[in-house]
Design an enzyme around this catalytic site. Structure first.
Site, short mmCIF file in Angstrom:
data_model
loop_
_atom_site.label_atom_id
_atom_site.label_comp_id
_atom_site.label_asym_id
_atom_site.label_seq_id
_atom_site.Cartn_x
_atom_site.Cartn_y
_atom_site.Cartn_z
N GLY A 1 -77.39 41.15 10.54
CA GLY A 1 -78.41 41.04 9.50
C GLY A 1 -77.94 40.12 8.39
N GLY A 2 -78.74 40.08 7.31
CA GLY A 2 -78.42 39.19 6.21
C GLY A 2 -77.23 39.64 5.40
CG MET A 3 -75.29 43.37 3.16
SD MET A 3 -76.14 44.76 2.40
CE MET A 3 -74.76 45.71 1.83
CB ALA A 4 -73.30 44.15 7.25
CB THR A 5 -72.02 41.78 12.02
OG1 THR A 5 -72.34 40.47 11.55
CG2 THR A 5 -72.19 41.82 13.53
CB VAL A 6 -74.54 46.92 13.14
CG1 VAL A 6 -74.32 48.37 13.58
CG2 VAL A 6 -75.17 46.88 11.75
CE LYS B 1 -75.22 48.21 8.39
NZ LYS B 1 -76.56 48.45 7.84
CB ALA C 1 -78.18 44.33 15.02
CG ASP D 1 -84.07 47.13 2.16
OD1 ASP D 1 -85.25 46.71 2.10
OD2 ASP D 1 -83.20 46.61 2.87
#
Length: 647
Positions: free
Chosen positions: A27-32, A47, A25, A141
């Site tokens: 996201g706005g902060m990192a890729t997993v 991550k 996946a 969060d």
């Protein structure tokens, strides 16, 4: 699942150990990614921070610190953090790989959950948050996307500490609120501040969403939603789902109170309340609520609970049955509709009589005992001691005051803990133990010696401490305006409720050199890093070649590089004024003391050495301050000799 094959990291080995196998996946902060730890031969989740965040030194430093704190958590409902590494431009986190799906996936599939299933999911979430809160860690969060459900139904919470690291980043846009806006507590919206009660609020919103399938506050823009969090209370979930027990409304409204002091004071308190409500629910409550939501009335016969559904904890019993699953029948799946006939009416009459008798008996028991019990007042936490005593007295309860403890949740002098906990049922006349706060938990005072006053204040605030009274003192070694020491000293611990005093250097104290030999006085001042200028005049009443006056006056604060003027008496001349006034070269060849410049900035050090009559050579320069010099301080060197400094 994101199966993009063009990702340049797929197939690479990070840090010589972690082989990236596929992307999960972004996201706005990192890729997993899913990866394999080649050293331990196990599957892990990686991550990788986005490049814009990885290029931000402040974010990376905070991220590493928060990752270490998260790695210290050891709890079955927390996604474990194994490692934090940097490989070139890639800053990444190595975590436990949890095959399964997120709570968001489950909600998308099922719409909403029944009361029992919702509480069975929220309890392990709160257990994970409670472990973090005890360790001094705030998630910041909490949302369904950060709750993972394994293939065997285990619930795990992910991303502890990462929202805190991102919110501290200088890359964060002005006005941007970190955290998904639908779960933000009012204090996060207003000030950006977050503590353990902020996590409680988000968990309360998530419970509302589990029960109703919707968020309590919705709007056309994130700003509109944030405005509602600040100005509107979260409504009871029974307003959307008829038939929900009142206890669930109380759980949600207490956890989402707009005032933090009115909420359960940490996830552990909220968990205790949830467990109590869960234990009192009827086994078939999910089916009953589902029937009520379709406008039906449950039959008097004892219904059976719905069948198990894979992917949910506690045996995996589902909370929601769709109309296709329930059909038009008013009885649970697996039962048969009662037969119509002569015996059915009589059976219903007997059941009705039994139900009325049970109600009468329950009312009788309540009437006899209700006056003997009460509940510990809800708002004790955060009260002043005197107010808490009065609240207990008004409730017919006694108070005992325990020794003070440190607490980050309430201010000094307020109640940090009550035993039994607020809301607990208790016999009248019983004693409640109140534990006052003696301030927030002490933190280590950072070393700010040699820093500017503004830098020192910023560093103290970053550590959660408040700068206190400022004072000054002369110093021969610390430049004017720089911090000499703090009180308490660096390395000692101080509660954030008590300010840290800062002592700043007023500079070196100008010595009194009047009456000394001119050369001796000049050399002494040059060794202090001062720029000495000499003027000569004749005073027949005083010995020749002695200092007549000085500027600045003795006792004045001075710093390296400051200009000092000495007025020196002309010497007696035997062969005329020309041979007496030999300023043009009489000091050539003199040896001068080498001033100390270690610890000074390179600019200050160069200024001090040049004003003392030396040339300057800079060796290695790894930092912004001088850490060594040659010749050493206090030795002597020929005027004009080259002094080497390095840092």
């Amino acid at each position: 699942m994101d199966t993009t094959v063009a990702d340049p990291l797929v197939g690479r080995v990070l840090d010589g150990r972690y082989r990236i196998e596929s992307r999960v996946a972004r996201g706005g902060m990192a890729t997993v990614y899913v990866a394999r730890d080649l050293r331990l031969d196990r599957v892990v989740a990686i991550k990788v921070m986005h490049a814009n965040l990885a290029a931000d030194d402040e974010f990376v430093a905070r991220f590493i610190g928060e990752a270490k704190a998260a790695a210290a958590l050891s709890h079955p409902n927390v996604v474990a953090v194994y490692d934090q590494r940097t490989d070139g431009e890639h800053v990444f986190l190595v975590m436990e790989y949890v095959p399964g799906r997120t709570l968001r996936d489950l909600l998308t599939e099922r719409g909403r959950l029944g009361p029992r299933a919702a509480l069975e999911i929220i309890q392990p979430v709160l257990a994970a948050l409670s472990a973090a809160h005890r360790a001094g860690l705030v998630h910041r969060d909490v949302k369904p996307e950060n709750v993972l459900i394994t293939e065997d139904g285990q619930v795990k919470v992910a991303d502890f500490g990462l929202a805190r690291a991102e919110s501290a980043s200088k890359m964060t846009k002005t006005g941007l609120i970190i955290g998904t806006v639908g779960y933000l507590a009012p204090e996060q919206v207003l000030s950006g501040n977050a503590d353990v009660r902020t996590d409680v609020y988000a968990a309360g919103v998530m419970l509302y969403e589990l029960l109703t399938g919707e968020l309590p506050h919705q709007g056309d823009t994130p700003l509109a939603v944030a405005y509602k969090h600040v100005n509107e209370a979260v409504p009871p979930p029974s307003g959307l789902v008829p038939g929900l027990p009142q206890q669930l409304d109380v759980l949600v409204t207490r956890a989402t109170a707009r005032e933090p002091a009115q909420r359960p004071q940490d996830a552990g308190q909220f968990l205790a309340l949830v467990a109590e409500v869960h234990g009192g629910l009827p086994p078939d409550i999910d089916w009953r609520v589902e029937q009520a939501s379709y406008g039906r009335t449950a039959v008097m016969e004892a219904p059976q609970p719905p069948p198990p559904v894979p992917g949910l904890p506690h045996g995996g019993r589902t909370a929601v049955l769709s109309p296709a699953e329930t059909g038009p029948s008013l009885v649970p799946p697996g039962d048969h509709a009662p037969r119509r006939g002569v015996g059915a009416t009589g059976r219903y009459v007997l059941i009705a009589i039994g139900a009325v008798a049970a109600v009468v008996l329950a009312w009788s028991v309540w009437y006899q005992t209700s006056g003997q019990y009460d509940h510990v007042p809800d708002r004790l936490i955060g009260m002043k001691v005197a107010d808490a005593r009065q609240a207990l007295a008004d409730a017919g309860l006694r108070a005992r005051i325990a020794p003070e403890v440190y607490s980050d949740r309430v201010d000094k002098g307020e109640i940090a803990k009550a035993d039994p906990a607020p809301g607990t049922r208790i016999a009248k006349g019983e004693t409640v133990t109140l534990t006052p706060s003696k301030g927030r938990v002490p933190r280590e005072v950072p070393d700010v010696r040699g820093r500017s006053l503004d830098d020192a204040k910023r560093i103290l605030r970053d550590k959660g401490l408040q700068p206190g009274r400022e004072s000054s003192t002369p110093s021969q070694t610390v430049a004017k305006g720089r911090v000499v020491r703090t009180n308490p000293a660096a390395g000692e611990k101080q509660s954030p409720d008590v300010p840290v005093q800062i002592v700043v250097s007023s500079g070196m104290s100008m010595p009194n050199v009047v009456g000394q030999k001119g050369d001796d006085a000049a050399n002494r001042l040059r060794s202090m890093g001062l720029d000495v200028k000499i003027e000569r005049r004749r005073d027949g009443r005083r010995p020749g070649d002695t200092v007549l006056s000085q500027n600045p006056e003795p006792g004045t604060g001075v710093s390296s590089g400051d200009e000092v003027t000495l007025v020196v008496n002309r010497r007696d001349c035997l062969f005329g004024e020309f041979f007496c006034d030999d300023d043009r070269g009489r000091d050539r060849g003199d040896r001068l003391p080498v001033p100390p410049v270690i610890g000074q900035s390179f600019d200050d050090a160069k200024r001090a050495l040049k004003s003392s009559g030396f040339k300057v050579k800079i060796g290695s320069k790894l930092g912004d301050r001088v850490v060594g010099q040659n010749p050493l301080p206090g030795s002597s060197a020929q005027r004009g000799q080259e002094i080497t400094i390095w840092g």
